[in-house]
Design an enzyme around this catalytic site. Sequence first.
Site, PDB file in Angstrom:
ATOM      1  N   CYS A 288      32.846  37.438  35.093  1.00  0.00           N
ATOM      2  CA  CYS A 288      34.222  37.713  33.994  1.00  0.00           C
ATOM      3  C   CYS A 288      35.581  37.518  35.467  1.00  0.00           C
ATOM      4  O   CYS A 288      35.187  39.126  36.314  1.00  0.00           O
ATOM      5  CB  CYS A 288      34.632  38.174  33.884  1.00  0.00           C
ATOM      6  SG  CYS A 288      33.637  38.243  31.822  1.00  0.00           S
ATOM      7  N   ALA A 289      35.590  36.889  36.951  1.00  0.00           N
ATOM      8  CA  ALA A 289      35.637  36.922  37.709  1.00  0.00           C
ATOM      9  C   ALA A 289      36.634  37.118  37.973  1.00  0.00           C
ATOM     10  O   ALA A 289      37.066  38.279  39.779  1.00  0.00           O
ATOM     11  CB  ALA A 289      34.104  36.067  39.151  1.00  0.00           C
ATOM     12  N   GLY A 292      38.746  37.579  41.281  1.00  0.00           N
ATOM     13  CA  GLY A 292      38.053  37.840  42.153  1.00  0.00           C
ATOM     14  C   GLY A 292      37.794  39.273  43.087  1.00  0.00           C
ATOM     15  O   GLY A 292      36.633  39.044  43.902  1.00  0.00           O
ATOM     16  N   GLY A 293      38.640  40.527  42.986  1.00  0.00           N
ATOM     17  CA  GLY A 293      38.310  41.357  43.875  1.00  0.00           C
ATOM     18  C   GLY A 293      36.638  41.814  43.764  1.00  0.00           C
ATOM     19  O   GLY A 293      35.931  42.118  44.896  1.00  0.00           O
ATOM     20  N   LYS A 294      35.688  41.625  42.479  1.00  0.00           N
ATOM     21  CA  LYS A 294      34.328  42.251  43.059  1.00  0.00           C
ATOM     22  C   LYS A 294      33.403  40.723  43.259  1.00  0.00           C
ATOM     23  O   LYS A 294      32.773  41.213  43.840  1.00  0.00           O
ATOM     24  CB  LYS A 294      33.847  42.516  42.051  1.00  0.00           C
ATOM     25  CG  LYS A 294      35.031  44.157  41.478  1.00  0.00           C
ATOM     26  CD  LYS A 294      33.993  44.630  40.103  1.00  0.00           C
ATOM     27  CE  LYS A 294      35.464  45.705  39.300  1.00  0.00           C
ATOM     28  NZ  LYS A 294      36.572  44.894  38.849  1.00  0.00           N
ATOM     29  N   ASP A 310      35.334  32.467  34.891  1.00  0.00           N
ATOM     30  CA  ASP A 310      36.306  32.540  34.465  1.00  0.00           C
ATOM     31  C   ASP A 310      36.921  32.185  33.359  1.00  0.00           C
ATOM     32  O   ASP A 310      37.123  31.127  33.806  1.00  0.00           O
ATOM     33  CB  ASP A 310      37.419  33.563  35.125  1.00  0.00           C
ATOM     34  CG  ASP A 310      38.325  34.540  34.749  1.00  0.00           C
ATOM     35  OD1 ASP A 310      37.899  35.600  35.171  1.00  0.00           O
ATOM     36  OD2 ASP A 310      39.623  34.277  33.481  1.00  0.00           O
ATOM     37  N   CYS A 408      37.012  48.686  32.696  1.00  0.00           N
ATOM     38  CA  CYS A 408      37.385  49.397  32.789  1.00  0.00           C
ATOM     39  C   CYS A 408      38.117  50.533  31.975  1.00  0.00           C
ATOM     40  O   CYS A 408      39.810  50.108  31.720  1.00  0.00           O
ATOM     41  CB  CYS A 408      39.034  48.925  34.349  1.00  0.00           C
ATOM     42  SG  CYS A 408      40.154  47.173  33.359  1.00  0.00           S
TER      43      CYS A 408
HETATM   44  C1  LIG Z   1      38.264  42.577  34.251  1.00  0.00           C
HETATM   45  S1  LIG Z   1      38.593  41.145  34.494  1.00  0.00           S
HETATM   46  C2  LIG Z   1      38.146  40.718  35.918  1.00  0.00           C
HETATM   47  C3  LIG Z   1      38.537  41.305  37.461  1.00  0.00           C
HETATM   48  C4  LIG Z   1      37.646  40.641  38.505  1.00  0.00           C
HETATM   49  N1  LIG Z   1      35.916  41.041  38.367  1.00  0.00           N
HETATM   50  C5  LIG Z   1      37.559  41.416  39.460  1.00  0.00           C
HETATM   51  O1  LIG Z   1      37.333  42.550  39.980  1.00  0.00           O
HETATM   52  O2  LIG Z   1      38.755  40.969  39.765  1.00  0.00           O
HETATM   53  C6  LIG Z   1      38.072  40.594  33.607  1.00  0.00           C
HETATM   54  C7  LIG Z   1      38.659  38.793  33.361  1.00  0.00           C
HETATM   55  O3  LIG Z   1      37.885  38.540  32.396  1.00  0.00           O
HETATM   56  C8  LIG Z   1      38.451  37.129  31.775  1.00  0.00           C
HETATM   57  N2  LIG Z   1      37.642  36.619  30.293  1.00  0.00           N
HETATM   58  C9  LIG Z   1      37.868  37.048  29.355  1.00  0.00           C
HETATM   59  N3  LIG Z   1      37.160  36.081  28.369  1.00  0.00           N
HETATM   60  C10 LIG Z   1      36.332  35.396  29.463  1.00  0.00           C
HETATM   61  C11 LIG Z   1      35.056  34.670  28.882  1.00  0.00           C
HETATM   62  N4  LIG Z   1      35.016  34.331  27.665  1.00  0.00           N
HETATM   63  N5  LIG Z   1      34.404  34.091  29.211  1.00  0.00           N
HETATM   64  C12 LIG Z   1      34.633  33.871  30.779  1.00  0.00           C
HETATM   65  N6  LIG Z   1      35.884  34.994  31.058  1.00  0.00           N
HETATM   66  C13 LIG Z   1      36.446  35.352  30.132  1.00  0.00           C
HETATM   67  C14 LIG Z   1      39.346  37.346  31.882  1.00  0.00           C
HETATM   68  O4  LIG Z   1      40.074  35.789  32.244  1.00  0.00           O
HETATM   69  C15 LIG Z   1      39.526  38.085  32.959  1.00  0.00           C
HETATM   70  O5  LIG Z   1      40.319  37.191  34.598  1.00  0.00           O
END
Ligand SMILES: C[S@@+](CC[C@H](N)C(=O)[O-])C[C@H]1O[C@@H](n2cnc3c(N)ncnc32)[C@H](O)[C@@H]1O
Length: 470
Positions: A288-289, A292-294, A310, A408
């Site tokens: 769930c990228a 892209g921070g992580k 994502d 989070c």
């Molecule tokens: C907490 S954010 C991720 C932040 C990211 N890891 C970062 O550090 O920048 C959660 C992400 O999960 C994605 N998401 C939600 N459901 C998903 C799924 N079923 N498959 C893939 N990505 C999903 C959302 O679009 C969102 O971008």
Amino acid sequence: MQDNAIQVPLWRQLQGAAFLLMAVRSGRSMTAALEDIAPPLRPGVQALGFHALRWLGRAEALRQQLATRPPPPEADALLCVVLGCMAPTFGADVSSLPPEEADFSTGDPSENSARTPRYTLYTLVDQAVEAAKRSEDTRHQASFINGCLRRFLRERDARVALTEKNPQAVWNHPQWWIDRVRKDHPVQWQAILRANNTQAPLTLRINVRRTTQDQYIRALDAINIGAYPVGKQGVILVHAQPVPSLPGFAEGHFSVQDAAAQMAAPLLLDGLAATGEGEARLRILDACAAPGGKTAHLLELADCEVTALDIDARRCQRMGQNLRRLGLQADIRVGDAARPADWWDGRPYDAILLDAPCTASGIVRRHPDVRWLRRPTDIAQLAALQERLFDTLWPLLRPGGRLLYCTCSVFRAEGEQQAQTFVTHHKDACLMPSPGHLLPQSGVQETVFPDNLKGDHDGFYYAVFEKRHA
Ligand SMILES: C[S@@+](CC[C@H](N)C(=O)[O-])C[C@H]1O[C@@H](n2cnc3c(N)ncnc32)[C@H](O)[C@@H]1O
């Protein structure tokens, strides 16, 4: 400081903040609603909007006292924004409130500016009435708003004291949220709610492929920007600045990332044995990228191949832009992590990062609208999704590989309970020593938090799992 924002009269900013509040009340995020505000107005309106959402519980309680029958939604929103600006000075829990001299007129998008007051309470009332008069939606309510606010000016101490019995007014969170945090964290619940109402600092993560923490702090110091280190790659600015104007932005010297979020990449990489000398680089799935921070942090720290997946195509685009600025590359894919058949090539990963969608209850400092947008049922729904993603991705990990689960969130249903359920159902999963729940903290040290939780960071949950060999 933005000159164009300073020239915007307060009444227009109040109108904008009332619009944001109405949007949040109708279920829209403040970030999305801000896009409808004209750019020159945006910084000032955002600062006011943040403030209004942080103090909405108190403002609503006061509004109920001043007008037992709710006025139309537009007038109610305007009243609540103004009461939120006027009430904190007299709130009983002053320690948790922003400085009295918080300046709503500078339009500083950092919302960290506490400058000389520009508006007195009387000006606020005057400008609120002006805001009401100048809109078709509130024109007929202008004298009612004037009456309420002038009464509040006369009776403010008594009025605020009356709200002290109302937990929503005291903590500025919905009642169910207060109850939930209290149940999940019986010792720290008050400190958590208090931290949620503080302003988060601007925290950067240094791109160690381009510079170092030390060098970057010196570069900031050379242009009189105060900053101090946090963790191994983090830098906290004493006063927030517009990010693109910071040195090395275009060259990818840093990213904006909270200190707690900066723990993900090292946690996943530490202790992960490479597949072997001369063999392929580590293969990592960031499930769930976006944005892209992580992913970027993983690529900055290790020589690895990252599949950055994502479900949201727009967020994936942003991820591509972010990685390009940092000079990094990942295999970005738009797809549903719960449907690996659509995107997986069948080769097991050495490591998986599952930064799962969650209530975001740990980042309320940065997104004060979240507490008002969520519904109690969201927790169970999101927990079910997290569990499904967890179960689906585990088979994609090689034996001996590691999966980092994080959210989070401060709610145990999205953290500790999720991890416990997972180890109970997966006999080949070993829960490694992990940080667990990190609770949100402002720079003000709270004695109730254990030493390893001190700092200035958002709330997060981290659990590392290793897959046992058969
Ligand atoms: C907490 S954010 C991720 C932040 C990211 N890891 C970062 O550090 O920048 C959660 C992400 O999960 C994605 N998401 C939600 N459901 C998903 C799924 N079923 N498959 C893939 N990505 C999903 C959302 O679009 C969102 O971008």
